[in-house]
Design a protein around this motif. Structure first.
Motif, short mmCIF file in Angstrom:
data_model
loop_
_atom_site.label_atom_id
_atom_site.label_comp_id
_atom_site.label_asym_id
_atom_site.label_seq_id
_atom_site.Cartn_x
_atom_site.Cartn_y
_atom_site.Cartn_z
N GLY A 137 0.79 -1.23 0.00
CA GLY A 137 0.00 0.00 0.00
C GLY A 137 0.82 1.27 0.00
N LEU A 138 1.94 1.25 -0.70
CA LEU A 138 2.90 2.36 -0.63
C LEU A 138 2.97 3.19 -1.91
CD1 LEU A 138 5.86 0.35 0.95
CD2 LEU A 138 4.18 1.76 2.17
N SER A 148 1.27 5.53 -3.56
CA SER A 148 1.15 6.99 -3.53
C SER A 148 2.20 7.62 -2.63
CB SER A 148 -0.25 7.40 -3.07
OG SER A 148 -0.53 6.90 -1.77
N ALA A 149 2.50 6.99 -1.49
CA ALA A 149 3.51 7.54 -0.58
C ALA A 149 4.89 7.50 -1.23
CB ALA A 149 3.52 6.75 0.72
N ALA A 155 -3.93 -0.36 9.15
CA ALA A 155 -2.60 0.09 8.74
C ALA A 155 -1.60 -1.05 8.66
CB ALA A 155 -2.09 1.16 9.71
N GLN A 187 0.50 -1.72 5.48
CA GLN A 187 -0.56 -1.38 4.54
C GLN A 187 -0.62 0.14 4.54
OE1 GLN A 187 -2.02 -3.31 2.36
NE2 GLN A 187 -2.94 -1.46 1.51
N GLY A 188 0.31 0.74 3.82
CA GLY A 188 0.51 2.18 3.90
C GLY A 188 1.55 2.50 4.99
#
Length: 443
Positions: free
Chosen positions: A120-121, A123-124, A402, A436-437
């Motif tokens: 889940g990375l 966009s970051a 998360a 997850q992010g």
């Protein structure tokens, strides 16, 4: 200097690696013959080759997984030598091209887009990390480190990271850019793995490679201190050794750095503890098997274990005190691990390496992969609070979306189930789960 005597039953996996080469080879031979996993090596043969019968993937411990001198710590990496990896099977399903075993001309493991999607990375990773520095701690020199890193990043379309543009810097444990340790082809493979994984998760981060002059705890610990001195707020360590009564003194000498996220591999010898993953001041990172799936997430994970002596480490420390944020009731001291990420070589990651091997693409596994991945996630999450111990951050987010809770698999047998078996919530092999992010990695 660390003692090489096994101090507790949980040190047994790492102790096997610290015995003589002949004894190790003999034990390996017996294990391979009994399990039918391959041909028994000769008495002088190192490293050990492993076969995953289900996936028909073979891999070997990298040379730095065998200590050069008594008391040395060892790296936690394994290099795929044959067969078809999970990534190659997925690619073949998409384009119909049959993979060629042993082909080093193209990546055969997961790349940055896979890891970013799985955790889940995406966009970051595209927008975060600028101005942050991830330090990679390893032993000996990799003369081709910068060039190999450039090849990896260019292939995957990541921004350049060079010494000329100030993004990449390589120093010795004293901070010298010119007086570097002697070169070592085994540790160079480890260095390539670490640099590539930090790049994969945090493409916009600066990278500081600090090379210790040997694999002793004193020299590697000095390299950690140098990295912090030079301003790194994220420090990745992909090595370990058996626990000892000296570990609490090593804690205060090398790992007590408030405001710095220090990640450490949990080990590759299956159930059992090692240091410095057992340090109360670090984030101990376990390993998983990562596969694509039809779930909403698109990925599924389980505990990585290949055999009774190979898989992610975990367990209850014999010496280190329990940090205040750990509340599991079965272990009165420090429990390993805290979080986890991909480490199974059969579902391994792509790495470009050229020093001491045929220049090309290789697939690696081991918790040497998971530690720099998590260091990169911490960096994406932003600079830790100046008085914080970031190892506690995932505990603040425990049980939330998360983190991906890994609930299946085990890395051995143990009297207290969660020490070695995954389940809902916290467990030793995978901690609170995988990212997850970035929310679980910020204060």
């Amino acid at each position: 200097m660390r003692t090489t005597t096994p101090d507790s039953p949980t040190a047994r996996g790492r102790w096997r690696r610290l015995t003589s080469a002949a004894a190790t080879a003999a034990a390996t031979a017996a294990a391979l013959v009994l399990t039918g996993l391959g041909t028994a090596p000769t008495a002088s043969a190192t490293p050990q080759t492993t076969t995953n019968p289900a996936a028909k993937v073979t891999w070997t411990t990298t040379p730095c997984a065998t200590p050069t001198h008594k008391g040395d710590l060892t790296c936690d990496s394994l290099r795929v030598t044959g067969g078809v990896t999970a990534f190659e099977r997925q690619r073949a399903a998409r384009n119909g091209v049959t993979p060629k075993a042993g082909d080093t001309s193209a990546p055969s493991g997961y790349g940055p887009s896979d890891l970013q999607a799985a955790y889940g990375l995406t966009s970051a990773a595209a927008s975060n990390g600028s101005g942050e520095t991830i330090a990679i701690i390893d032993a000996y020199d990799d003369p081709n480190a910068e060039a190999d890193l450039a090849t990896y990043r260019a292939h995957y379309g990541l921004p350049a990271c060079t010494s000329a543009d100030g993004c990449f810097k390589k120093v010795s444990q004293t901070g010298s850019t010119t007086s570097l340790p002697s070169a070592d082809s085994g540790w160079s493979q480890e260095i390539s793995l670490d640099l590539d994984m930090a790049s994969a998760t945090c493409p916009n981060c600066n990278i500081l490679l600090v090379e210790a002059k040997s694999a002793s705890m004193a020299n590697l610990g000095t390299a950690v201190n140098e990295a912090v001195k030079l301003g790194a707020k994220f420090v990745s360590n992909s090595y370990g050794g058996s626990e000892s009564s000296s570990d609490t003194s090593y804690d205060s000498a090398y790992f007590n750095h408030p405001g710095v996220a220090i990640t450490v591999s949990a080990g590759d010898s299956a159930y059992g503890t090692e240091y410095p993953a057992a340090s109360r001041y670090v984030t101990a990172v376990g390993g998983t098997r990562l596969s694509s799936s039809s779930t909403g997430r698109g990925w599924t994970e389980s505990v990585w274990q290949t055999s009774s002596t190979e898989g992610t480490g975990s367990g209850c420390s014999s010496y280190d005190a329990k940090p205040s944020w750990q509340t599991d009731s079965g272990c009165g001291k420090r429990m390993i691990a805290d979080v986890s990420a991909v480490a199974d070589p059969a579902t391994g990651v792509s790495v470009y390496d050229s020093y001491g091997v045929t220049a090309g693409w290789y697939t690696f596994g081991g918790t040497s992969a998971s530690a720099p991945i998590i260091a990169g996630v911490y960096a994406l999450a932003g600079t830790p609070g100046s008085t914080d111990y970031p190892a506690r951050y995932p505990y603040n987010a425990a049980g939330t979306s998360a983190l991906n809770d890994v609930t299946s698999g085990a890395n051995g047998t143990c009297a207290t189930s969660y020490f070695c078996t995954a389940g809902t919530g916290y467990d030793g092999p995978t901690g609170w789960g995988t990212p997850q992010g970035v929310a679980a990695f910020t204060g």
